[in-house]
Design an enzyme around this catalytic site. Structure first.
Site, PDB file in Angstrom:
ATOM      1  N   CYS A  48       0.838  -1.197   0.000  1.00 28.31           N
ATOM      2  CA  CYS A  48       0.000   0.000   0.000  1.00 28.31           C
ATOM      3  C   CYS A  48       0.875   1.249   0.000  1.00 28.31           C
ATOM      4  CB  CYS A  48      -0.932   0.013   1.209  1.00 28.31           C
ATOM      5  SG  CYS A  48      -0.079   0.228   2.783  1.00 28.31           S
ATOM      6  N   CYS A  84       2.811   1.906   3.212  1.00 30.03           N
ATOM      7  CA  CYS A  84       4.052   1.128   3.284  1.00 30.03           C
ATOM      8  C   CYS A  84       5.162   1.825   2.503  1.00 30.03           C
ATOM      9  CB  CYS A  84       3.837  -0.278   2.722  1.00 30.03           C
ATOM     10  SG  CYS A  84       2.624  -1.278   3.593  1.00 30.03           S
ATOM     11  N   CYS A 144      -6.353   6.295  11.780  1.00 27.66           N
ATOM     12  CA  CYS A 144      -5.337   5.873  10.807  1.00 27.66           C
ATOM     13  C   CYS A 144      -5.721   6.286   9.387  1.00 27.66           C
ATOM     14  CB  CYS A 144      -5.147   4.362  10.868  1.00 27.66           C
ATOM     15  SG  CYS A 144      -3.885   3.814   9.721  1.00 27.66           S
ATOM     16  N   CYS A 188      -4.606   5.161   6.463  1.00 29.10           N
ATOM     17  CA  CYS A 188      -4.179   4.220   5.417  1.00 29.10           C
ATOM     18  C   CYS A 188      -5.129   4.221   4.220  1.00 29.10           C
ATOM     19  CB  CYS A 188      -4.079   2.807   5.987  1.00 29.10           C
ATOM     20  SG  CYS A 188      -2.586   2.524   6.952  1.00 29.10           S
ATOM     21  N   ASP A 233      -3.456  16.388 -35.071  1.00 21.57           N
ATOM     22  CA  ASP A 233      -2.729  16.582 -36.318  1.00 21.57           C
ATOM     23  C   ASP A 233      -3.533  15.862 -37.392  1.00 21.57           C
ATOM     24  OD1 ASP A 233      -0.563  17.116 -38.132  1.00 21.57           O
ATOM     25  OD2 ASP A 233      -0.008  15.007 -37.909  1.00 21.57           O
ATOM     26  N   THR A 240      -2.228  14.556 -40.890  1.00 23.09           N
ATOM     27  CA  THR A 240      -1.540  13.472 -41.584  1.00 23.09           C
ATOM     28  C   THR A 240      -0.976  12.453 -40.604  1.00 23.09           C
ATOM     29  OG1 THR A 240      -0.946  15.007 -43.342  1.00 23.09           O
ATOM     30  CG2 THR A 240       0.258  12.922 -43.255  1.00 23.09           C
ATOM     31  N   ASP A 253       1.618  12.263 -34.454  1.00 27.44           N
ATOM     32  CA  ASP A 253       2.334  11.033 -34.805  1.00 27.44           C
ATOM     33  C   ASP A 253       3.603  10.828 -33.989  1.00 27.44           C
ATOM     34  OD1 ASP A 253       4.127  12.825 -35.863  1.00 27.44           O
ATOM     35  OD2 ASP A 253       3.672  12.376 -37.953  1.00 27.44           O
ATOM     36  N   ASP A 260     -10.511   1.523   9.661  1.00 31.94           N
ATOM     37  CA  ASP A 260      -9.251   1.541   8.907  1.00 31.94           C
ATOM     38  C   ASP A 260      -9.124   0.327   7.999  1.00 31.94           C
ATOM     39  OD1 ASP A 260      -6.477   2.451   8.305  1.00 31.94           O
ATOM     40  OD2 ASP A 260      -6.063   0.490   9.184  1.00 31.94           O
TER      41      ASP A 260
END
Length: 715
Positions: A19, A22, A365, A367, A409, A411, A605, A691
C-alpha cells in the site's frame, strides 16, 4: 587521499509492501541514510530504487532497517548480492503459505483458544486472551518502534500498538485480541488484492514464449527467448507466439496483435513488415530478423514504462499525502483530548473515556485515505496497457479526463498517413510523365509522406528516377534541387505564389483542393510546369471517434500545416473545427490559445508534432509500438485507431470517479465511526473496521478498473 565514487543505483524487491502507506514508510526510512538520493518507491510492483554513495552508507544497513520494519528485501537487476529474505513473498505460492497468512492464523488460533478457556474453564477474560493480544502487541510494537526510529512515528503499527496496550491496561484483553486479528485479516486481504493488481502487468510478460527456433543455415535449434540477439533469424510457425520484436524476411501471414496492441483483427504481414514479441502467428510460416533483445522488446518497454508510471504520484495523490501528514498528528491529539477532557472537565469515568480515546486512535489511521488515489491509478494504468493505451503516469491520466479540447494533427493521425498520387497535370509544354519525373527526382531522398507518394507513383509508372543534385528542404514550404542543370522546385501553392511561379488564383488548384487533395507545384527554373495532387484518406474510425468525444462533452480541432481547402474537406467530413496552413510555431500558438480556455490534449504522430505534444497539457502519440510513440509523449496509442483517444478519456474519467468514491469511503467510514465511538455505540474491535475495512473496500473498488474494456474496438 579521498577517492570520489559516483553514487550507484540500487534496486530491491520489497516483499509485503502492498500500500501507499508502506511505500511512504520505506521512503522515509531510506531518506534518513547519508548518501541516499533519488529514492523511488513503487508499491504497485514492490520495487525500491535509489542512488547510494557507498562510501557514506553500507547497503546492508539499509536492508537491515527495511527488514526491521517488517518487509522482505531482495536485490534486483545486478544490485549488490545479499542474503535476501527467506520469507520473500514475491515467490509464487498459495496465499495461506505466506508470512501474513501464517501470522493471522496463529493469532486467530490463540484468540479462539482464549475464548475456549474463558467460557469453558472460567479463566478470567484479562488472562484468557492475554497470549493472543500480547503476541500481537509484541509483533506490532517492534515494528512501530522500528518505524519511529526510521522517521515514521505515526504509523498504523504505532496506533494499533498503543490501542492494544491501552486495552490491556484497562482489562479489555478480549477486544485487544480481536483488534489484532481484524487488523491482520485486513492486511492479508490488502496483500491479496494488491497481488491481483500486480498480476495484471505480469501477465504481459507471460505473453512472450520461453523458447525460440533460431535458424543457422539449414539447421534449426531451440534457444531461450531471452538469449536471442539482434540480427538472428528465427522461425515462427503457424500458431506460435512471436518470441521477439522483428522484421519479416521471408513469408506472409496474418498476425494477431491483440495481446500487445489491443487490435482485435489479425493484421496481414509480409516481407518487410514489423512484428511484436507476444503476438500470435495465425496462418503461414514466417522467418524474422530479430530487431530488439528481450530486455528491449515492445512488451518489456511497455511493462517498464507502466511500472515507472505507477511509481510517479499524481497531483491528487500528492495532495492527499500532504493532507495526511497534517491530519494524522491532529487526529492523535484529538483522541488524547477525548481521553482526558471529559473526566477532567465533566467528571466522566476515566476508564470509559480512555477506552473511547483508544478506539479513536484506530479510527484516526489514514491508510485507506492515502491508498485511495494510488490504488486506482495503478489499476487504471495496468488496464490501459492491456487495452493498447499506454499512459505514462497519474498526472497524464488525470489530465486526459479533465481536457476540454482535443487537438489532432491531420496526416498520420486523423488520416492513414499514406497519401496516394491522384492527379498529375501539365501546365505548359512539359509532358505529365516529365512533371512526375522531375518531382520524384527532387523528393527522392525526403521522408515526407507526400514525397513517398510521388516516388511510389513514379516507380509504379516505371519512370527513370535519378535523385536531384544539391537537394534541400525549405521548412514547411518546398523542396529544391538541380536536375539536368536546371533548378527544380516542388512547392506548396502558397510558396509558389510567393516566389511568383503561380498566379494568385488558379482554378485547377482550387478545384483539386476542394476535393480534399493536397497539391504541390513543380517549377523549372522558376516557371510552373505542372501540378501533382495527392490525397490521404481519413482513418476508418476517425469520424466515429470525433462523435464519441463530442458525446463526452469534448470539442475537437484539427491543426494542420496543409492548405485550408484540404483541411476543410477532411475536417468537414469528420465533423471538427479546422486550423490549416499552420507552421510549427503557429501550431504552438494555437495550443496556447486553446489552453487558455481549459485543458488541452494534443494527438499527433510523435515525430513532426513533438513541440505541440510537449506544449499541450497532455500529449498523445499515435503509433503501433514505435520507439518515438513509446518514448516521447505523455501517452501513446499502441494501435492505429483514433478511437483510442475516446477510450483514454473514458478510462481517465472512470479513474477520477473511482478516486472520489475511494475518498468518500475512507472519510465516510471515519466520520461514522468518529460519532459512534465518542457516543460509545461502537468499541475497539469495530473501530478497527474504520481503517482495515475501509482499506479493503478502497482496494477492491480500485480493482474494478482492471475490468475496463474498449468500446471503440469491434471484431
Amino acid at each position: 587521499m579521498t577517492i570520489n565514487v559516483d553514487p550507484r543505483t540500487l534496486k530491491y524487491r520489497v516483499a509485503g509492501m502492498d500500500c501507499a502507506s508502506c511505500a511512504s514508510k520505506i521512503e522515509a526510512a531510506v531518506s534518513r541514510f547519508a548518501g541516499a538520493e533519488e529514492i523511488t518507491v513503487n508499491f504497485a510492483n514492490q520495487v525500491l530504487a535509489f542512488k547510494l554513495d557507498e562510501a557514506r552508507t553500507n547497503p546492508a544497513s539499509i536492508e537491515k532497517t527495511i527488514k526491521g520494519l517488517g518487509y522482505g528485501v531482495t536485490p534486483l537487476d545486478g544490485a549488490r548480492p545479499g542474503d535476501g529474505d527467506d520469507e520473500d513473498e514475491m515467490a509464487e505460492r498459495a496465499w495461506w503459505r505466506t508470512r501474513k497468512a501464517r501470522l493471522t492464523l496463529l493469532v486467530a488460533g490463540l484468540t479462539v483458544l482464549g475464548a475456549a478457556v474463558h467460557f469453558g474453564a472460567g479463566v478470567p477474560e484479562r488472562w484468557a486472551y492475554m497470549p493472543a493480544a500480547g503476541f500481537g502487541l509484541a509483533f506490532f510494537g517492534r515494528r512501530a518502534w522500528a518505524g519511529a526510529l526510521a522517521g515514521t512515528p505515526f504509523s498504523i503499527e504505532t496506533l494499533v500498538s498503543v490501542a492494544t496496550a491501552g486495552a490491556l491496561a484497562i482489562g479489555a484483553s478480549s477486544e485487544a485480541a480481536v483488534v489484532i486479528v481484524l487488523f491482520l485479516v485486513g492486511e492479508l486481504l490488502e496483500g491479496l488484492a494488491a497481488g491481483r493488481a500486480r498480476a495484471g502487468i505480469r501477465s504481459l510478460a507471460d505473453l512472450v514464449p520461453r523458447t525460440a527456433l533460431v535458424l543457422d543455415g539449414d539447421d534449426t535449434r531451440e534457444v531461450p527467448a531471452e538469449k536471442l540477439e539482434v540480427d538472428q533469424i528465427v522461425l515462427v510457425r503457424p500458431g506460435d507466439r512471436v518470441p521477439a520484436d522483428g522484421e519479416i524476411v521471408e513469408g506472409a501471414s496474418d498476425v494477431d496483435e491483440a495481446p500487445v496492441t489491443g487490435e482485435s483483427v489479425p493484421v496481414a504481414k509480409t516481407v518487410g513488415g514489423r512484428v511484436f514479441a507476444g503476438s500470435v502467428n495465425t496462418t503461414g510460416s514466417l522467418k524474422l530478423r530479430v530487431t530488439k533483445t528481450a530486455a528491449d522488446n515492445t512488451i518489456a518497454r511497455i511493462i517498464r514504462l507502466v511500472e515507472e508510471a505507477q511509481a510517479a504520484k499524481s497531483p491528487t495523490a500528492r495532495f492527499i499525502d500532504r493532507f495526511s501528514k497534517i491530519y494524522t498528528p491532529f487526529a492523535i491529539l484529538f483522541a488524547a483530548l477525548v481521553m482526558v477532557l471529559p473526566p477532567l472537565v465533566l467528571g466522566g469515568d476515566w476508564s470509559t473515556w480512555i477506552y473511547r480515546g483508544l478506539a479513536l486512535l484506530l479510527v484516526a489511521c489514514p491508510c485507506a485515505l492515502v491508498l485511495s488515489t494510488p490504488a486506482a491509478i495503478a489499476s487504471a494504468l495496468a488496464a490501459g496497457a492491456r487495452a493498447g493505451l499506454l499512459i505514462k503516469g497519474g498526472a497524464a491520466l488525470e489530465a486526459i479526463g479533465r481536457a476540454r479540447t482535443v487537438a489532432f494533427d491531420k496526416t498520420g493521425t486523423l488520416t492513414v498517413g499514406q497519401p496516394k498520387v491522384t492527379d498529375v497535370k501539365a501546365l505548359g509544354d512539359v509532358e505529365e510523365a516529365r512533371v512526375l519525373e522531375l518531382a520524384a527526382a527532387v523528393e527522392a531522398r525526403s521522408a515526407h509522406p507526400i514525397a513517398a507518394a510521388i516516388l511510389e507513383r513514379a516507380l509504379a509508372d516505371r519512370l527513370p528516377v535519378k535523385p536531384a543534385l544539391a537537394a534541400r528542404a525549405i521548412a514547411g514550404k518546398a523542396v529544391e534541387g538541380r536536375v539536368g542543370g536546371k533548378v527544380v522546385l516542388v512547392a506548396s501553392p502558397r510558396h509558389a505564389r510567393e516566389v511568383g511561379a503561380l498566379s494568385v488564383e488558379n482554378p485547377l488548384v482550387e478545384s483539386m483542393e476542394r476535393e480534399g487533395k493536397t497539391v504541390v507545384v513543380v517549377t523549372l527554373d522558376g516557371v510552373a510546369v505542372g501540378l501533382v495532387a495527392v490525397r490521404d484518406e481519413p482513418r476508418p474510425d476517425a469520424a466515429t471517434a470525433i462523435r464519441g468525444l463530442s458525446g463526452l462533452g469534448i470539442s475537437s480541432v484539427m491543426l494542420t500545416g496543409d492548405n485550408a481547402r484540404t483541411g476543410e474537406a477532411i475536417g468537414g467530413a469528420l465533423g471538427l473545427t479546422v486550423r490549416a496552413e499552420l507552421l510549427p510555431d503557429q501550431k504552438l500558438a494555437e495550443i496556447a490559445k486553446l489552453k487558455a480556455l481549459g485543458g488541452v490534449a494534443m494527438v499527433g504522430d510523435g515525430i513532426n508534432d513533438a513541440p505541440a505534444l510537449a506544449a499541450a497539457n497532455v500529449g498523445i502519440a499515435m503509433g503501433s509500438g514505435t520507439d518515438v510513440a513509446l518514448e516521447t509523449a505523455d501517452a501513446a496509442l499502441l494501435r492505429e485507431r483514433v478511437g483510442g483517444v475516446v477510450d483514454m478519456v473514458r478510462l481517465s474519467r472512470a479513474t477520477l470517479g473511482n478516486i472520489k468514491q475511494n475518498v468518500a469511503i475512507a472519510l465516510g467510514l471515519k466520520a461514522v465511526f468518529l460519532v459512534t465511538t465518542i457516543t460509545g455505540t461502537t468499541g475497539l474491535w469495530l473501530a478497527i473496521l474504520a481503517d482495515t475495512g475501509a482499506t479493503v473496500l478502497v482496494t477492491l473498488n480500485a480493482l474494478r478498473l482492471l475490468g475496463f474494456r474498449s468500446e471503440t474496438i469491434r471484431p
